[in-house]
Structure formats: C-alpha cells, structure tokens
Design a protein around this motif. Structure first.
Motif, PDB file in Angstrom:
ATOM      1  N   TRP A  70       8.512 -11.899   7.473  1.00  0.00           N
ATOM      2  CA  TRP A  70       9.593 -11.144   6.850  1.00  0.00           C
ATOM      3  C   TRP A  70      10.403 -12.020   5.892  1.00  0.00           C
ATOM      4  O   TRP A  70      10.747 -11.588   4.783  1.00  0.00           O
ATOM      5  N   LEU A  71      10.707 -13.238   6.309  1.00  0.00           N
ATOM      6  CA  LEU A  71      11.477 -14.138   5.435  1.00  0.00           C
ATOM      7  C   LEU A  71      10.707 -14.423   4.150  1.00  0.00           C
ATOM      8  O   LEU A  71      11.292 -14.492   3.060  1.00  0.00           O
ATOM      9  N   GLY A  72       9.404 -14.604   4.268  1.00  0.00           N
ATOM     10  CA  GLY A  72       8.602 -14.811   3.074  1.00  0.00           C
ATOM     11  C   GLY A  72       8.568 -13.594   2.170  1.00  0.00           C
ATOM     12  O   GLY A  72       8.621 -13.716   0.941  1.00  0.00           O
ATOM     13  N   GLY A  78      10.461  -8.852  -2.672  1.00  0.00           N
ATOM     14  CA  GLY A  78      11.749  -8.228  -2.943  1.00  0.00           C
ATOM     15  C   GLY A  78      12.236  -7.349  -1.823  1.00  0.00           C
ATOM     16  O   GLY A  78      13.017  -6.407  -2.052  1.00  0.00           O
ATOM     17  N   VAL A  79      11.809  -7.618  -0.593  1.00  0.00           N
ATOM     18  CA  VAL A  79      12.303  -6.859   0.558  1.00  0.00           C
ATOM     19  C   VAL A  79      13.759  -7.232   0.810  1.00  0.00           C
ATOM     20  O   VAL A  79      14.099  -8.416   0.907  1.00  0.00           O
ATOM     21  N   TRP A  80      14.624  -6.215   0.910  1.00  0.00           N
ATOM     22  CA  TRP A  80      16.027  -6.472   1.237  1.00  0.00           C
ATOM     23  C   TRP A  80      16.099  -6.915   2.682  1.00  0.00           C
ATOM     24  O   TRP A  80      15.611  -6.248   3.591  1.00  0.00           O
ATOM     25  N   LEU A  81      16.710  -8.076   2.900  1.00  0.00           N
ATOM     26  CA  LEU A  81      16.746  -8.657   4.230  1.00  0.00           C
ATOM     27  C   LEU A  81      18.074  -9.362   4.428  1.00  0.00           C
ATOM     28  O   LEU A  81      18.585 -10.020   3.513  1.00  0.00           O
ATOM     29  N   GLN A 145      13.497   0.944   2.253  1.00  0.00           N
ATOM     30  CA  GLN A 145      13.214   0.071   1.118  1.00  0.00           C
ATOM     31  C   GLN A 145      12.084  -0.904   1.430  1.00  0.00           C
ATOM     32  O   GLN A 145      11.244  -1.201   0.575  1.00  0.00           O
ATOM     33  N   ALA A 146      12.040  -1.411   2.662  1.00  0.00           N
ATOM     34  CA  ALA A 146      11.098  -2.475   3.006  1.00  0.00           C
ATOM     35  C   ALA A 146       9.652  -2.022   2.893  1.00  0.00           C
ATOM     36  O   ALA A 146       8.805  -2.734   2.334  1.00  0.00           O
ATOM     37  N   ALA A 152       4.363  -1.844  -2.776  1.00  0.00           N
ATOM     38  CA  ALA A 152       4.335  -2.142  -4.214  1.00  0.00           C
ATOM     39  C   ALA A 152       3.880  -3.579  -4.461  1.00  0.00           C
ATOM     40  O   ALA A 152       3.128  -3.847  -5.412  1.00  0.00           O
ATOM     41  N   HIS A 153       4.318  -4.496  -3.626  1.00  0.00           N
ATOM     42  CA  HIS A 153       3.903  -5.893  -3.747  1.00  0.00           C
ATOM     43  C   HIS A 153       2.393  -6.026  -3.566  1.00  0.00           C
ATOM     44  O   HIS A 153       1.719  -6.734  -4.345  1.00  0.00           O
ATOM     45  N   LEU A 154       1.845  -5.364  -2.565  1.00  0.00           N
ATOM     46  CA  LEU A 154       0.409  -5.448  -2.323  1.00  0.00           C
ATOM     47  C   LEU A 154      -0.385  -4.861  -3.487  1.00  0.00           C
ATOM     48  O   LEU A 154      -1.427  -5.405  -3.884  1.00  0.00           O
ATOM     49  N   GLU A 155       0.101  -3.767  -4.054  1.00  0.00           N
ATOM     50  CA  GLU A 155      -0.586  -3.185  -5.210  1.00  0.00           C
ATOM     51  C   GLU A 155      -0.567  -4.140  -6.397  1.00  0.00           C
ATOM     52  O   GLU A 155      -1.569  -4.288  -7.107  1.00  0.00           O
ATOM     53  N   ARG A 156       0.569  -4.790  -6.623  1.00  0.00           N
ATOM     54  CA  ARG A 156       0.632  -5.774  -7.713  1.00  0.00           C
ATOM     55  C   ARG A 156      -0.339  -6.925  -7.479  1.00  0.00           C
ATOM     56  O   ARG A 156      -0.879  -7.490  -8.433  1.00  0.00           O
ATOM     57  N   GLU A 157      -0.573  -7.243  -6.223  1.00  0.00           N
ATOM     58  CA  GLU A 157      -1.458  -8.352  -5.877  1.00  0.00           C
ATOM     59  C   GLU A 157      -2.933  -7.953  -5.893  1.00  0.00           C
ATOM     60  O   GLU A 157      -3.797  -8.805  -5.692  1.00  0.00           O
ATOM     61  N   GLY A 158      -3.232  -6.677  -6.106  1.00  0.00           N
ATOM     62  CA  GLY A 158      -4.618  -6.256  -6.225  1.00  0.00           C
ATOM     63  C   GLY A 158      -5.171  -5.472  -5.051  1.00  0.00           C
ATOM     64  O   GLY A 158      -6.352  -5.115  -5.047  1.00  0.00           O
ATOM     65  N   VAL A 159      -4.361  -5.186  -4.041  1.00  0.00           N
ATOM     66  CA  VAL A 159      -4.813  -4.323  -2.946  1.00  0.00           C
ATOM     67  C   VAL A 159      -4.873  -2.894  -3.457  1.00  0.00           C
ATOM     68  O   VAL A 159      -3.948  -2.407  -4.111  1.00  0.00           O
ATOM     69  N   GLU A 160      -5.962  -2.205  -3.179  1.00  0.00           N
ATOM     70  CA  GLU A 160      -6.130  -0.829  -3.657  1.00  0.00           C
ATOM     71  C   GLU A 160      -5.588   0.156  -2.634  1.00  0.00           C
ATOM     72  O   GLU A 160      -5.775  -0.017  -1.428  1.00  0.00           O
ATOM     73  N   PHE A 161      -4.901   1.188  -3.102  1.00  0.00           N
ATOM     74  CA  PHE A 161      -4.360   2.231  -2.237  1.00  0.00           C
ATOM     75  C   PHE A 161      -5.021   3.558  -2.576  1.00  0.00           C
ATOM     76  O   PHE A 161      -5.156   3.916  -3.747  1.00  0.00           O
TER      77      PHE A 161
END
Length: 393
Positions: A70-72, A78-81, A145-146, A152-161
C-alpha cells in the motif's frame, strides 16, 4: 483479441488487482476479467481502514506484506493514503483491559492512552473515556478512490482489462467468457462472495456464505476532527489480536448481556473520516447464502444513536446509506488450487482491504519462478513464508 496470456485474473476487487500487480511485476502477461464496468463489491463498500495491528495468525502475515505494498502504491499509483494509525476508545475498564493485554503482546506496537490523553486525541463526549490506545502502524485509504487508482495504474503499465465480460467456466488453460475463450497459463479466481457461482461445491465445503453490512456516511460537527480511524469496545471482540487476549471473553459477555439489541445486529461500532470531512459509520453483520436487499431502519437508527452518545452530538446528517457484502466463512481465507493452474483466492472475513494485497502476493509467489524482489522496485514486498492455518477472527 483472445491471444494467450500468462495469467488471467477473474475479478477486479482488491485481491484480483493485487494478483494482477504481483504477476505483472514478475514479467508475466496479465488479463483481468471483470463482469461490471468497474468494481462495485466489497472492495469499494468498506471503511478504507487498513487495520494491520489487530490481525493475528496468517492474517497478520498478509497484513504486514499488504502494508508495504500500500505504501508503494501511494507513490506509484497515486492511491490516497494516510499514515494515520488507529485510535481505540475504551469507555469501560474491561475494554481497557483488552488494550492492556494487547500492548503486552510481543511484537505488537500499541501506545496506551490515559483517560486525559484519550479525550485530548479523540472527539469523544467529555468524561466518556477511561483510557484508550493508539496503533501507529495502521493506515487509511479511500476505497472508492484506491480501487480505481490501482486499476488505472495497472492499465498504464500494460495489464489488459476485459470489462463487462462474464466468466461462464474456468478450466486449466482456458477461461470461457461472454466475449469468447481466453487461452491462459494460469487463472486466479478472485470473486469473493460470488465464488459459489463458479465453484458451488468449494463454497459449500468451506462453509462460505455472504455477509451483508449496513453502513452509512454522515456529516457531523465534532468538537475536533477525527484524526484516525476509531474503534470501540465492540471492535475489541471482533479482530483476531484483540479477541485472543485473556480479557476479551469477559468483555464480550458484558457487551452481549448489557446490549443484546446491538449484539443481535452483530455490531462493529467504528468510524473513519473521509477527505471531505464526512464520517463512515458502521457496521452491522448478517449472514446467509443470499443477501436480502431490504435494510431495516432499526439498524441505522441504532448506529446513529450510538454515534450521538459516543461523540456527544445531537445533529447528524446522513449523506449516504449502503449495503456492504463480503464472503464469510469459518477461516480468514480461501486459498485453493482446484485444478492444475486454477487458483481460488478470497478473504473470507471482512479484512480484504487490510490483507488482500498480501494474500494475492502469496498466491502468485507460490506458482511463480521469481519469488524475490529487488531494491529498485518501489513498494514491492516479498511474500511471507507461511503455512495455511485456521483464522483467529
């Protein structure tokens, strides 16, 4: 469109997204299959309270791994934490006795508070507290939000949804969907309470049913802002590390004998403050194979009454009400390889946000050749070395 993937993840709640994250960071090609346009289940209907300290056994192992992840993700996705910790209000001596027992437990970080210190740090009604505690290792996220930020982060990294796509059947090497079959090396099924739709025999064998929750969001003028998620005596008989203390049995007996009406609701009276200042208030628990959509007003009235007493306020404005739902079973987790290369992963108590990333890391690490991490991968923690055991909560 349906070319082969190394890993298919069924479900895009926190466990599913955690599995996609763990597999992607190991260099595997990942597809996430989600029946809705977005996640709308347990992962977005909770408090966002990442309560690592109160966990015990395997849940604690997964929670500690989740904390680093979570901290990472706060940096990477951009996870609000908030590194908020957790506040615990003790209004009776038997509640403080549980906190004192926990503080004496080796390896658990607890700061005990006097009555004066508790009143200075919590917006309680004057004279309410006999003491309290602060759990500094706990965090807070905004679940709505999380989950969206991580996807969204995973999609930017190339994971397909593949959204709005229903899974009809899973077998080794293939997932049958409403948009056609997907060839895949491994499948992780992370559909939480809907596990009985794909694997009814497994759900029955593990005693998994649905647990429904009454929850709400309220606006209130407290005498000071709530600085961290707040637990009460009802929380101390729920979470594993609390309920395992010597003092917990007497506390449970007293709470149930004094307030059988709240015990019948299976209340966990707790609060978190969202960024807009409103409070999430909850929650009740009711279990069954099917969750009825009807919510009794008595449950909401009871939670509002308890909130007024705790904080010493009369005016509470309800902003939202909703029904949460999660998988519930006798153990904390369902982890099973039902067929070669087909893995089931669910938190089967209400601690998915707290432990889900660690659970997912554990499952992926078990079949991945690369189970180590490198220092240049921010927020990436190795899976805990554990054996499966019966949960304590």
């Amino acid at each position: 469109m349906n070319a082969g993937f190394d890993v298919a993840v069924v479900g895009s709640g926190i466990v599913g997204l955690g599995a996609a994250l763990a597999a992607h960071r190991r260099g595997l090609r990942v597809v996430v299959i989600e029946r809705g346009s977005e996640a709308s289940g347990a992962s977005v209907r909770n408090f966002g309270h990442l309560c690592f300290t109160p966990q015990a056994g395997l849940a604690r192992d997964f929670a500690l791994t989740s904390r680093e992840l979570w901290l990472g993700l706060a940096l990477d996705a951009g996870v609000w934490l908030r590194e908020s910790g957790t506040l615990v209000a003790a209004r009776r001596d038997d509640e403080f006795a549980v906190l004192r027992d926990l503080a004496a437990t080796r390896g658990v970080e607890v700061e005990l508070l006097t009555a004066a210190e508790a009143e200075a740090r919590m917006p309680l009604a004057p004279g309410t507290a006999v003491g309290g505690a602060f759990l500094p290792r706990d965090l807070q996220a905004n679940p709505r939000q999380a989950v969206a930020a991580l996807a969204a982060h995973l999609e930017r990294e190339g994971v397909e949804f593949r959204r709005r796509t229903t899974v009809g059947a899973v077998r080794p090497g293939r997932v049958e969907t409403s948009r056609g079959p997907i060839d895949v090396g491994r499948v992780i099924v992370a559909v939480n309470h809907d596990i009985d739709l794909l694997y009814p025999e497994v759900a029955e064998r593990h005693g998994i049913v649905r647990c429904s929750l009454d929850m709400m969001r309220v606006a209130a003028e407290l005498r000071m802002p709530l600085a961290a998620p707040l637990l009460t005596g009802w929380s101390l008989v729920r979470y594993g590390a609390f309920s395992a203390t010597p003092a917990a049995a007497a506390l449970r007996e007293r709470l149930h004998s004094e307030r059988p009406d709240l015990a019948a609701l299976d209340l966990n009276q707790m609060y978190t403050r969202l960024p807009d200042g409103t409070l999430i208030v909850g929650d009740t628990h009711s279990r069954g194979a099917t969750v009825a959509p009807f919510q009794a007003e008595f449950a909401f009235e009871s939670m509002l009454d308890e909130t007024r007493v705790l904080f010493g306020v009369d005016a509470l404005r309800v902003v939202e009400r909703w029904q949460g739902v999660y998988a519930s079973g006798p153990d904390d987790f369902l982890i099973e390889e039902v067929e070669p290369g087909v893995h089931l992963a669910s938190a089967t108590t209400g601690i998915g946000m707290t432990t889900g990333l660690g659970l997912a890391e554990h499952v992926v690490a078990a079949f991945s050749d690369d189970v180590t991490t490198t220092a240049d991968e921010p927020g990436f923690a190795s899976a805990p070395t554990t054996t499966l055991q019966k949960g304590a909560s």
